[in-house]
Each structure stands twice: as C-alpha cells, then as structure tokens.
Design a protein around this motif. Structure first.
Motif, PDB file in Angstrom:
ATOM      1  N   UNK A 214      -4.895  16.807   3.067  1.00 34.95           N
ATOM      2  CA  UNK A 214      -5.480  17.915   2.336  1.00 34.95           C
ATOM      3  C   UNK A 214      -5.232  19.279   2.919  1.00 34.95           C
ATOM      4  N   UNK A 215      -4.550  19.392   4.017  1.00 38.61           N
ATOM      5  CA  UNK A 215      -4.362  20.688   4.668  1.00 38.61           C
ATOM      6  C   UNK A 215      -3.190  21.470   4.112  1.00 38.61           C
ATOM      7  N   UNK A 216      -2.744  21.125   2.947  1.00 43.04           N
ATOM      8  CA  UNK A 216      -1.605  21.847   2.394  1.00 43.04           C
ATOM      9  C   UNK A 216      -2.012  23.272   2.058  1.00 43.04           C
ATOM     10  N   UNK A 217      -1.207  24.195   2.488  1.00 41.61           N
ATOM     11  CA  UNK A 217      -1.458  25.597   2.199  1.00 41.61           C
ATOM     12  C   UNK A 217      -1.016  25.895   0.773  1.00 41.61           C
ATOM     13  N   UNK A 218      -1.506  26.979   0.254  1.00 42.21           N
ATOM     14  CA  UNK A 218      -1.123  27.408  -1.083  1.00 42.21           C
ATOM     15  C   UNK A 218       0.338  27.845  -1.100  1.00 42.21           C
ATOM     16  N   UNK A 219       0.943  27.724  -2.268  1.00 41.27           N
ATOM     17  CA  UNK A 219       2.336  28.134  -2.461  1.00 41.27           C
ATOM     18  C   UNK A 219       2.378  29.220  -3.524  1.00 41.27           C
TER      19      UNK A 219
END
Length: 141
Positions: A22-27
């Motif tokens: 879940x630690x994906x940063x925004x794109x």
C-alpha cells in the motif's frame, strides 16, 4: 506438539503485508490531448522516465511520513489508554494497550486508506520534466 500463532503476530504480519503493497506514491495524471491519446504507451514511458529523473533530485520516500503518523497515533493511543486504564485500575497496562492500538490504527490508515503524497521537490521535478516533453499534468492519483 502443535504450534499456535498469536493474534498479535498475525496482526503484525497483515500490517506488514499491507504496508508493502500500500505504500505506492501517487503518480501524475496527464491531460488527455491528441498526443497522449495517440500513444498511451509512450506517454506512460515518459512518465516513468520523468519519475526516474525526479528521484535523482529527491527520492519519493514515504517512510518518514508513515513513521511520523504512526508515532502520533501511538502518543494519542497512550493518552487514551492511560485514561481508560485509570478508570479500570491499571493505567500502565492501559497505556501500553493504547499505544499499540493507536500505532497500529495510524499505520493501517497511512498505508491502506490514503495514498502517500510525493514531496514538493519530487512532484515539481516530475511536472517540469513532463512539461519539457510537451505533456500537461492535471493532477496526481
């Protein structure tokens, strides 16, 4: 001899798995003009290249933000736990339980329910790079 896994160990394993995924940063989201629509794969590749270039300026590391929010949750949980523990006669146990619960809830919220924001420097570098390639960023998700 049977081996039982404690509920706390299961909870920790679930939180670690969620944190990893879940630690994906925004794109960045590109304005859907004719150039983007004509070659979506090329536009996506350019976004990746600009993100890579931006990471040389500042890595989009969500760990400090997650750590700060988790610590704040532990502090708030500790205060609530002391109050609850005092009511039921054991503020020390209440503080420990509150700290653990507050930290777990904050960590869960930070990594599952809310995507992490990129740093302003990283975000600006990505947007500048994409503008140099003729793309317009309309937002981040």
């Amino acid at each position: 001899m049977s081996h039982r896994t404690s509920p706390a160990a299961v909870a920790i394993a679930v939180l670690v798995a969620l944190a990893a995924g879940g630690c994906a940063a925004r794109r960045p989201v590109l304005y859907q003009d004719a150039a983007v629509n004509a070659d979506l794969a090329r536009a996506d590749a350019q976004v990746g290249e600009c993100e890579s270039l931006a990471s040389t300026h500042e890595e989009p590391n969500p760990a400090p933000q997650v750590a700060q929010e988790t610590l704040m949750g532990a502090v708030i949980g500790t205060v609530g736990g002391v109050v609850g523990g005092a009511v039921w006669g054991n503020p020390g146990v209440g503080a420990a339980a509150g700290a653990a619960g507050g930290a777990a809830a904050s960590l869960f919220n930070a990594v599952v329910f809310r995507p992490l924001e990129p740093s302003p420097i990283y975000r600006s570098a990505v947007e500048t790079c994409l503008a140099d390639h003729g793309y317009r960023v309309v937002g981040w998700r």
